[in-house]
Design a protein around this motif. Structure first.
Motif, PDB file in Angstrom:
ATOM      1  N   ILE A 131     102.120   5.990 -75.275  1.00  0.00           N
ATOM      2  CA  ILE A 131     100.828   5.890 -74.375  1.00  0.00           C
ATOM      3  C   ILE A 131     101.042   6.500 -73.185  1.00  0.00           C
ATOM      4  CG2 ILE A 131      99.126   4.244 -73.896  1.00  0.00           C
ATOM      5  CD1 ILE A 131      99.099   4.759 -76.787  1.00  0.00           C
ATOM      6  N   ARG A 132     102.115   5.772 -72.464  1.00  0.00           N
ATOM      7  CA  ARG A 132     102.231   6.030 -70.934  1.00  0.00           C
ATOM      8  C   ARG A 132     102.484   7.920 -70.880  1.00  0.00           C
ATOM      9  NH1 ARG A 132     106.480   1.762 -69.982  1.00  0.00           N
ATOM     10  NH2 ARG A 132     105.552   0.075 -68.574  1.00  0.00           N
ATOM     11  N   PHE A 133     103.264   8.388 -71.688  1.00  0.00           N
ATOM     12  CA  PHE A 133     103.389   9.868 -71.718  1.00  0.00           C
ATOM     13  C   PHE A 133     102.292  10.531 -71.495  1.00  0.00           C
ATOM     14  CE2 PHE A 133     103.988  14.012 -73.567  1.00  0.00           C
ATOM     15  CZ  PHE A 133     104.899  14.501 -72.653  1.00  0.00           C
ATOM     16  N   TRP A 134     101.292  10.386 -72.808  1.00  0.00           N
ATOM     17  CA  TRP A 134      99.937  11.301 -72.939  1.00  0.00           C
ATOM     18  C   TRP A 134      99.033  10.701 -71.597  1.00  0.00           C
ATOM     19  CZ3 TRP A 134     100.293  15.503 -75.211  1.00  0.00           C
ATOM     20  CH2 TRP A 134     101.184  15.525 -76.209  1.00  0.00           C
ATOM     21  N   ALA A 135      99.113   9.549 -71.395  1.00  0.00           N
ATOM     22  CA  ALA A 135      98.150   8.963 -70.130  1.00  0.00           C
ATOM     23  C   ALA A 135      98.455   9.858 -68.901  1.00  0.00           C
ATOM     24  CB  ALA A 135      98.212   7.490 -69.971  1.00  0.00           C
ATOM     25  N   SER A 136      99.879  10.035 -68.846  1.00  0.00           N
ATOM     26  CA  SER A 136     100.208  10.891 -67.432  1.00  0.00           C
ATOM     27  C   SER A 136      99.947  12.210 -67.688  1.00  0.00           C
ATOM     28  CB  SER A 136     101.693  10.678 -67.315  1.00  0.00           C
ATOM     29  OG  SER A 136     102.136  11.437 -66.356  1.00  0.00           O
ATOM     30  N   TYR A 137     100.120  12.895 -68.786  1.00  0.00           N
ATOM     31  CA  TYR A 137      99.794  14.144 -69.060  1.00  0.00           C
ATOM     32  C   TYR A 137      98.380  14.398 -68.902  1.00  0.00           C
ATOM     33  CZ  TYR A 137      99.003  18.390 -72.006  1.00  0.00           C
ATOM     34  OH  TYR A 137      98.570  19.690 -72.407  1.00  0.00           O
ATOM     35  N   MET A 138      97.373  13.583 -69.161  1.00  0.00           N
ATOM     36  CA  MET A 138      96.113  13.862 -68.922  1.00  0.00           C
ATOM     37  C   MET A 138      95.724  14.347 -67.577  1.00  0.00           C
ATOM     38  SD  MET A 138      93.845  13.873 -71.388  1.00  0.00           S
ATOM     39  CE  MET A 138      92.427  13.531 -70.218  1.00  0.00           C
ATOM     40  N   GLN A 139      96.594  13.736 -66.491  1.00  0.00           N
ATOM     41  CA  GLN A 139      96.525  14.427 -65.043  1.00  0.00           C
ATOM     42  C   GLN A 139      96.513  15.975 -65.178  1.00  0.00           C
ATOM     43  OE1 GLN A 139      95.467  12.575 -62.555  1.00  0.00           O
ATOM     44  NE2 GLN A 139      95.586  14.337 -61.254  1.00  0.00           N
ATOM     45  N   GLN A 140      97.425  16.639 -65.783  1.00  0.00           N
ATOM     46  CA  GLN A 140      97.515  17.794 -66.100  1.00  0.00           C
ATOM     47  C   GLN A 140      96.129  18.588 -66.643  1.00  0.00           C
ATOM     48  OE1 GLN A 140     101.194  19.529 -67.750  1.00  0.00           O
ATOM     49  NE2 GLN A 140     102.188  17.427 -67.265  1.00  0.00           N
ATOM     50  N   VAL A 141      95.953  18.055 -67.614  1.00  0.00           N
ATOM     51  CA  VAL A 141      94.418  18.554 -68.121  1.00  0.00           C
ATOM     52  C   VAL A 141      93.235  18.331 -67.108  1.00  0.00           C
ATOM     53  CG1 VAL A 141      92.786  18.021 -70.017  1.00  0.00           C
ATOM     54  CG2 VAL A 141      95.233  17.430 -70.441  1.00  0.00           C
ATOM     55  N   PHE A 142      93.260  17.300 -66.449  1.00  0.00           N
ATOM     56  CA  PHE A 142      92.263  17.053 -65.434  1.00  0.00           C
ATOM     57  C   PHE A 142      92.349  18.243 -64.421  1.00  0.00           C
ATOM     58  CE2 PHE A 142      91.448  15.175 -61.118  1.00  0.00           C
ATOM     59  CZ  PHE A 142      89.943  15.167 -61.019  1.00  0.00           C
ATOM     60  N   GLU A 143      93.492  18.522 -63.783  1.00  0.00           N
ATOM     61  CA  GLU A 143      93.739  19.554 -62.756  1.00  0.00           C
ATOM     62  C   GLU A 143      93.396  20.920 -63.474  1.00  0.00           C
ATOM     63  OE1 GLU A 143      97.491  18.652 -61.509  1.00  0.00           O
ATOM     64  OE2 GLU A 143      97.187  16.931 -60.450  1.00  0.00           O
ATOM     65  N   ALA A 144      93.899  20.949 -64.608  1.00  0.00           N
ATOM     66  CA  ALA A 144      93.338  22.442 -64.921  1.00  0.00           C
ATOM     67  C   ALA A 144      91.995  22.591 -65.241  1.00  0.00           C
ATOM     68  CB  ALA A 144      94.213  22.605 -66.536  1.00  0.00           C
ATOM     69  N   MET A 145      91.104  21.594 -65.798  1.00  0.00           N
ATOM     70  CA  MET A 145      89.627  21.731 -65.942  1.00  0.00           C
ATOM     71  C   MET A 145      89.070  21.758 -64.553  1.00  0.00           C
ATOM     72  SD  MET A 145      88.863  19.077 -69.235  1.00  0.00           S
ATOM     73  CE  MET A 145      87.427  19.406 -69.046  1.00  0.00           C
ATOM     74  N   LEU A 146      89.649  21.094 -63.475  1.00  0.00           N
ATOM     75  CA  LEU A 146      88.925  21.150 -62.288  1.00  0.00           C
ATOM     76  C   LEU A 146      88.934  22.739 -61.722  1.00  0.00           C
ATOM     77  CD1 LEU A 146      87.659  19.303 -60.030  1.00  0.00           C
ATOM     78  CD2 LEU A 146      89.875  18.996 -59.034  1.00  0.00           C
ATOM     79  N   LEU A 147      90.179  23.274 -62.076  1.00  0.00           N
ATOM     80  CA  LEU A 147      90.536  24.751 -61.616  1.00  0.00           C
ATOM     81  C   LEU A 147      89.354  25.438 -62.175  1.00  0.00           C
ATOM     82  CD1 LEU A 147      92.429  25.981 -59.547  1.00  0.00           C
ATOM     83  CD2 LEU A 147      93.835  26.550 -61.645  1.00  0.00           C
ATOM     84  N   VAL A 148      88.849  25.312 -63.465  1.00  0.00           N
ATOM     85  CA  VAL A 148      87.889  25.932 -63.987  1.00  0.00           C
ATOM     86  C   VAL A 148      86.677  26.006 -63.406  1.00  0.00           C
ATOM     87  CG1 VAL A 148      86.525  26.263 -66.146  1.00  0.00           C
ATOM     88  CG2 VAL A 148      89.045  25.852 -66.295  1.00  0.00           C
ATOM     89  N   ALA A 149      86.167  24.842 -62.637  1.00  0.00           N
ATOM     90  CA  ALA A 149      85.062  24.610 -62.137  1.00  0.00           C
ATOM     91  C   ALA A 149      84.993  25.240 -60.735  1.00  0.00           C
ATOM     92  CB  ALA A 149      84.873  22.925 -62.030  1.00  0.00           C
ATOM     93  N   LYS A 150      86.164  25.376 -60.222  1.00  0.00           N
ATOM     94  CA  LYS A 150      86.325  25.843 -58.719  1.00  0.00           C
ATOM     95  C   LYS A 150      86.773  27.140 -58.531  1.00  0.00           C
ATOM     96  CE  LYS A 150      87.538  21.371 -56.586  1.00  0.00           C
ATOM     97  NZ  LYS A 150      88.547  20.788 -55.606  1.00  0.00           N
ATOM     98  N   THR A 151      86.865  28.068 -59.509  1.00  0.00           N
ATOM     99  CA  THR A 151      87.019  29.290 -59.647  1.00  0.00           C
ATOM    100  C   THR A 151      86.414  30.263 -60.355  1.00  0.00           C
ATOM    101  OG1 THR A 151      88.741  29.133 -61.582  1.00  0.00           O
ATOM    102  CG2 THR A 151      89.822  28.902 -59.632  1.00  0.00           C
ATOM    103  N   ILE A 152      86.593  31.631 -59.949  1.00  0.00           N
ATOM    104  CA  ILE A 152      85.619  32.920 -60.523  1.00  0.00           C
ATOM    105  C   ILE A 152      86.465  33.868 -61.157  1.00  0.00           C
ATOM    106  CG2 ILE A 152      83.545  32.190 -59.524  1.00  0.00           C
ATOM    107  CD1 ILE A 152      84.041  34.453 -57.590  1.00  0.00           C
ATOM    108  N   GLY A 153      86.106  34.587 -61.929  1.00  0.00           N
ATOM    109  CA  GLY A 153      86.804  35.855 -61.948  1.00  0.00           C
ATOM    110  C   GLY A 153      88.188  35.703 -62.946  1.00  0.00           C
TER     111      GLY A 153
END
Length: 232
Positions: free
Chosen positions: A97-119
């Motif tokens: 549970i701890r591992f995958w909860a921590s992993y979600m931060q990587q998911v969040f950062e990757a999705m945030l980058l999608v919203a902030k980039t183009i091309g």
């Protein structure tokens, strides 16, 4: 709220990290005071309680400050025994549970980058985010080999990971509307979708969910500001 058990949460309404903690307080039935922070003009109290990172969320319990969302939720779970136990007793299950909860931060950062980039930068970010969500689905298969349980059973056994997933994907329809992309759907990520669907039906979480229109407006503003910066 009794003075001997005073709880204050410093946060920002659109922050998934803040929502993680808010959801934990709600499902555990813990009364608390919420203080909204302007991240462009942080309050002296926020800087006092979190002098290292100077970020939200921060939980203050009887004058003692705890920072970092996952640390805060573990503190909540260990301090208050009401409601569901957010971290299992079994050491191996707790570690997963701890591992995958921590992993979600990587998911969040990757999705945030999608919203902030183009091309090309956005194309790369989309690929990375999609791969990370697929890995999360694989992780959930290991945690739920028989599939997501019924809403009634789920509500009694909500974990730290569930709260983190709901904080990040609870508004996935708004993400689809603004970005025109599907990171989660019933075909590619059935367990993620089933998890979100079950969590939405838990009253304490349903009432704390950010309204769809408000998420859409925030994401549009985030996207527009990012595009302006990229083309400046």
């Amino acid at each position: 709220m009794a003075e001997q058990d005073k709880v204050i949460l410093y946060g920002m309404w659109a922050s998934p990290l803040t929502k993680r903690v808010e959801f934990a307080l709600k499902v555990k039935g813990i009364p608390y005071e919420y203080v909204e922070e302007d991240l462009s003009n942080k309050s002296p109290l926020l800087l006092k309680f979190n002098p290292i990172h100077k970020k939200v969320p921060v939980l203050v319990h009887n004058g003692k400050a705890i920072a970092e969302s996952l640390v805060i939720i573990e503190y909540i779970d260990e301090t208050w025994k009401t409601g569901p136990q957010l971290l299992p007793e079994d050491p191996y299950k707790r570690s997963q549970i701890r591992f995958w909860a921590s992993y979600m931060q990587q998911v969040f950062e990757a999705m945030l980058l999608v919203a902030k980039t183009i091309g090309e930068a956005q194309e790369k970010a989309i690929k990375e985010a999609s791969e990370k969500v697929k890995l999360l689905e694989t992780g959930l298969k290991g945690l739920f080999p028989d599939g997501i349980p019924s809403v009634d059973e789920y509500s009694k056994n909500v974990t730290l990971l569930d709260l983190v997933i709901f904080a990040h994907f609870g508004g996935y329809e708004a993400q689809e509307e603004v970005l025109g992309l599907k990171f989660v759907d019933s075909e590619k990520t059935p367990l993620v979708v089933s998890c979100i669907t079950a969590l939405i039906e838990i009253p304490a979480l349903k009432e704390s969910r950010i309204p769809h229109e408000k998420v859409v407006a925030f994401l549009k503003s985030l996207r527009e500001n990012a595009l302006k910066s990229a083309t400046a």
